[in-house]
Design a protein around this motif. Structure first.
Motif, PDB file in Angstrom:
ATOM      1  N   ALA A 207       0.872  -1.170   0.000  1.00  0.00           N
ATOM      2  CA  ALA A 207       0.000   0.000   0.000  1.00  0.00           C
ATOM      3  C   ALA A 207       0.906   1.216   0.000  1.00  0.00           C
ATOM      4  O   ALA A 207       1.973   1.210   0.616  1.00  0.00           O
ATOM      5  CB  ALA A 207      -0.900   0.014   1.228  1.00  0.00           C
ATOM      6  N   ALA A 208       0.488   2.264  -0.716  1.00  0.00           N
ATOM      7  CA  ALA A 208       1.296   3.478  -0.764  1.00  0.00           C
ATOM      8  C   ALA A 208       0.417   4.667  -1.101  1.00  0.00           C
ATOM      9  O   ALA A 208      -0.658   4.533  -1.692  1.00  0.00           O
ATOM     10  CB  ALA A 208       2.405   3.354  -1.809  1.00  0.00           C
TER      11      ALA A 208
ATOM     12  N   ASN B 169       5.371   4.668   1.690  1.00  0.00           N
ATOM     13  CA  ASN B 169       5.182   3.215   1.612  1.00  0.00           C
ATOM     14  C   ASN B 169       4.643   2.673   2.916  1.00  0.00           C
ATOM     15  O   ASN B 169       5.121   3.052   3.992  1.00  0.00           O
ATOM     16  CB  ASN B 169       6.526   2.519   1.350  1.00  0.00           C
ATOM     17  CG  ASN B 169       6.783   2.218  -0.102  1.00  0.00           C
ATOM     18  OD1 ASN B 169       5.868   1.877  -0.838  1.00  0.00           O
ATOM     19  ND2 ASN B 169       8.032   2.335  -0.509  1.00  0.00           N
ATOM     20  N   ALA B 170       3.698   1.762   2.856  1.00  0.00           N
ATOM     21  CA  ALA B 170       3.227   1.080   4.058  1.00  0.00           C
ATOM     22  C   ALA B 170       4.261   0.069   4.543  1.00  0.00           C
ATOM     23  O   ALA B 170       4.320  -0.246   5.721  1.00  0.00           O
ATOM     24  CB  ALA B 170       1.894   0.389   3.803  1.00  0.00           C
ATOM     25  N   GLU B 171       5.074  -0.435   3.626  1.00  0.00           N
ATOM     26  CA  GLU B 171       6.162  -1.363   3.948  1.00  0.00           C
ATOM     27  C   GLU B 171       7.483  -0.618   3.820  1.00  0.00           C
ATOM     28  O   GLU B 171       7.587   0.354   3.070  1.00  0.00           O
ATOM     29  CB  GLU B 171       6.137  -2.563   3.001  1.00  0.00           C
ATOM     30  CG  GLU B 171       4.840  -3.352   3.013  1.00  0.00           C
ATOM     31  CD  GLU B 171       4.552  -3.963   4.374  1.00  0.00           C
ATOM     32  OE1 GLU B 171       5.483  -4.467   5.022  1.00  0.00           O
ATOM     33  OE2 GLU B 171       3.371  -3.921   4.796  1.00  0.00           O
TER      34      GLU B 171
ATOM     35  N   GLY C  65       9.732  -1.875  -1.160  1.00  0.00           N
ATOM     36  CA  GLY C  65       8.657  -2.264  -2.064  1.00  0.00           C
ATOM     37  C   GLY C  65       8.460  -1.302  -3.196  1.00  0.00           C
ATOM     38  O   GLY C  65       9.271  -1.234  -4.113  1.00  0.00           O
ATOM     39  N   ILE C  66       7.395  -0.534  -3.153  1.00  0.00           N
ATOM     40  CA  ILE C  66       7.029   0.358  -4.240  1.00  0.00           C
ATOM     41  C   ILE C  66       8.122   1.411  -4.422  1.00  0.00           C
ATOM     42  O   ILE C  66       8.635   1.973  -3.456  1.00  0.00           O
ATOM     43  CB  ILE C  66       5.666   1.010  -3.948  1.00  0.00           C
ATOM     44  CG1 ILE C  66       4.575  -0.065  -3.911  1.00  0.00           C
ATOM     45  CG2 ILE C  66       5.331   2.074  -4.984  1.00  0.00           C
ATOM     46  CD1 ILE C  66       3.224   0.423  -3.459  1.00  0.00           C
ATOM     47  N   THR C  67       8.480   1.650  -5.689  1.00  0.00           N
ATOM     48  CA  THR C  67       9.511   2.645  -6.000  1.00  0.00           C
ATOM     49  C   THR C  67       8.976   3.617  -7.044  1.00  0.00           C
ATOM     50  O   THR C  67       8.036   3.313  -7.781  1.00  0.00           O
ATOM     51  CB  THR C  67      10.806   2.002  -6.537  1.00  0.00           C
ATOM     52  OG1 THR C  67      10.492   1.234  -7.706  1.00  0.00           O
ATOM     53  CG2 THR C  67      11.447   1.107  -5.484  1.00  0.00           C
ATOM     54  N   ILE C  68       9.592   4.791  -7.103  1.00  0.00           N
ATOM     55  CA  ILE C  68       9.205   5.818  -8.059  1.00  0.00           C
ATOM     56  C   ILE C  68      10.464   6.396  -8.687  1.00  0.00           C
ATOM     57  O   ILE C  68      11.479   6.593  -8.014  1.00  0.00           O
ATOM     58  CB  ILE C  68       8.348   6.900  -7.376  1.00  0.00           C
ATOM     59  CG1 ILE C  68       7.733   7.843  -8.395  1.00  0.00           C
ATOM     60  CG2 ILE C  68       9.120   7.647  -6.329  1.00  0.00           C
ATOM     61  CD1 ILE C  68       6.631   8.704  -7.815  1.00  0.00           C
ATOM     62  N   ALA C  69      10.411   6.602  -9.978  1.00  0.00           N
ATOM     63  CA  ALA C  69      11.560   7.161 -10.703  1.00  0.00           C
ATOM     64  C   ALA C  69      11.075   8.168 -11.723  1.00  0.00           C
ATOM     65  O   ALA C  69       9.925   8.180 -12.105  1.00  0.00           O
ATOM     66  CB  ALA C  69      12.346   6.054 -11.389  1.00  0.00           C
TER      67      ALA C  69
END
Length: 140
Positions: free
Chosen positions: A29-30, A131-133, A136-140
């Protein structure tokens, strides 16, 4: 995670990728907070500048595709020099790409409509990823 980008030579009324987001195949989740500063005017004259903000929310469960929703653009304001060309600014998210058992990706896009004034459209954008973790999720 905070990322800033400047995109120049944005075509009139054309959705243009600014950020790419990658969501691994796991429970994630983010929230992505966005701030935009768009400008137009012949040869970067900055005749018109607009600011706005947005928010994107992401949810993913292992083995399913990510679900992504963009909030309505808000906190918008514009400053235009005398007799300057104005413009509008919008943002959206692309469709999610990738299989249910693999990484998913999507892009955050902006659209600048200068009403055919053929200005030199650009945007400076900041994305802050929550990030909830821890990974995990990344942005570029």
């Amino acid at each position: 995670n905070r990322v800033q980008k400047k995109i120049t030579a944005i075509a009139d009324n054309t959705a243009t990728d600014v950020f790419t987001v990658t969501v691994p195949n796991a429970n994630h989740a983010a929230a992505i907070r966005l701030m935009f500063l768009s400008s137009n005017g012949s040869t970067d004259a900055f005749e018109s500048s607009r600011c706005a903000s947005g928010m994107v929310v992401v949810a993913r469960t292992t083995g399913a595709n990510a679900v992504v929703t963009a909030a309505t653009i808000d906190d918008a304001a514009i400053a235009t020099v005398a007799a300057g060309a104005t413009h509008t600014l919008a943002y959206n998210v692309s469709a999610v790409a990738g299989a249910v058992g693999a990484d998913n990706t999507f892009t955050i896009q902006v659209t600048i409509d200068d009403s055919g004034n053929l200005g030199s459209n650009q945007v400076v954008a900041v994305a802050e990823l929550l990030n909830a973790e821890t990974t995990g999720i990344t942005i570029a």
